[in-house]
Design a protein around this motif. Structure first.
Motif, PDB file in Angstrom:
ATOM      1  N   THR A 160       5.280  10.070  -0.384  1.00 40.71           N
ATOM      2  CA  THR A 160       4.447   8.874  -0.339  1.00 40.71           C
ATOM      3  C   THR A 160       5.258   7.791   0.335  1.00 40.71           C
ATOM      4  O   THR A 160       6.365   7.479  -0.093  1.00 40.71           O
ATOM      5  CB  THR A 160       4.039   8.432  -1.758  1.00 40.71           C
ATOM      6  N   TYR A 220      -6.841  -0.599   3.331  1.00 44.31           N
ATOM      7  CA  TYR A 220      -5.636  -0.498   2.498  1.00 44.31           C
ATOM      8  C   TYR A 220      -4.862  -1.820   2.510  1.00 44.31           C
ATOM      9  O   TYR A 220      -4.118  -2.125   1.585  1.00 44.31           O
ATOM     10  CB  TYR A 220      -4.741   0.674   2.920  1.00 44.31           C
ATOM     11  N   ALA A 232       0.865  -1.177   0.000  1.00 48.59           N
ATOM     12  CA  ALA A 232       0.000   0.000   0.000  1.00 48.59           C
ATOM     13  C   ALA A 232       0.902   1.227   0.000  1.00 48.59           C
ATOM     14  O   ALA A 232       2.121   1.106   0.171  1.00 48.59           O
ATOM     15  CB  ALA A 232      -0.907   0.003   1.229  1.00 48.59           C
ATOM     16  N   SER A 233       0.307   2.381  -0.186  1.00 48.34           N
ATOM     17  CA  SER A 233       1.055   3.642  -0.132  1.00 48.34           C
ATOM     18  C   SER A 233       0.269   4.632   0.714  1.00 48.34           C
ATOM     19  O   SER A 233      -0.943   4.764   0.547  1.00 48.34           O
ATOM     20  CB  SER A 233       1.251   4.218  -1.538  1.00 48.34           C
ATOM     21  N   TRP A 234       0.975   5.284   1.624  1.00 52.57           N
ATOM     22  CA  TRP A 234       0.346   6.272   2.489  1.00 52.57           C
ATOM     23  C   TRP A 234       0.838   7.653   2.094  1.00 52.57           C
ATOM     24  O   TRP A 234       2.046   7.931   2.132  1.00 52.57           O
ATOM     25  CB  TRP A 234       0.701   6.021   3.943  1.00 52.57           C
ATOM     26  N   SER A 273      -2.024   9.630   6.192  1.00 56.61           N
ATOM     27  CA  SER A 273      -3.331   8.982   6.293  1.00 56.61           C
ATOM     28  C   SER A 273      -3.390   7.743   5.409  1.00 56.61           C
ATOM     29  O   SER A 273      -2.561   7.551   4.524  1.00 56.61           O
ATOM     30  CB  SER A 273      -4.432   9.961   5.867  1.00 56.61           C
ATOM     31  N   ALA A 274      -4.413   6.932   5.689  1.00 59.80           N
ATOM     32  CA  ALA A 274      -4.669   5.738   4.884  1.00 59.80           C
ATOM     33  C   ALA A 274      -6.156   5.442   4.940  1.00 59.80           C
ATOM     34  O   ALA A 274      -6.792   5.635   5.983  1.00 59.80           O
ATOM     35  CB  ALA A 274      -3.869   4.549   5.404  1.00 59.80           C
TER      36      ALA A 274
END
Length: 145
Positions: free
Chosen positions: A135, A57, A29-31, A52-53
């Motif tokens: 990111t 995710y 995933a990428s936050w 944030s996420a």
């Protein structure tokens, strides 16, 4: 014969040295992080950012939106919630020196519980102090029952 064996061993050793020992890590995933700042006073620096996420995710992970204030080269510090976090959920961050003198390594992890299992999603990224956002790739997800 011995000279042939030495030549083969030398060639193999050279080929091993020539191949980098770097494995690409899978990004789960990428936050996104915004409002990034590095602030320093004599003897103390701190990285500040919002991260944030969305919910889900990774494996039913709850959403989070936090503000992190990570002191340099110290233990992980709990980030402040900008919105209610799920019960038994927390986000923590830290920053250390990066690979080059102009880089900072930002590390973040998100912990939450699902029943008797505790999950930990984490990742790190290197940024420059002049960045305003980044990111963060999530490269680890573990669960302990």
């Amino acid at each position: 014969m011995l000279a042939s064996v030495i030549t083969v061993v030398s060639a193999l050793a050279a080929s091993v040295v020539a191949v980098p020992d770097v494995q690409a890590r899978e990004v789960l995933a990428s936050w996104p992080a915004t409002n990034f700042q590095k602030a320093c006073t004599p003897g103390h620096c701190q990285a500040m950012f919002d991260i944030s996420a969305p919910a889900g995710y990774a494996k039913d992970a709850p959403a989070f939106k936090v503000t992190c204030k990570a002191p340099q080269n110290q233990a992980y510090v709990k980030c402040e919630s900008a919105s209610p976090l799920a019960k038994d959920s927390s986000v923590q961050s830290m920053f250390t020196d990066g690979a080059s003198k102009d880089a900072m390594k930002i590390s973040v992890f998100h912990i939450w519980n699902e029943g008797a299992t505790t999950f930990n999603a984490s990742g790190s990224v290197e940024v420059t102090p002049s960045a305003t956002g980044f990111t963060l790739p999530v490269t680890s997800l573990t669960g302990i029952a």
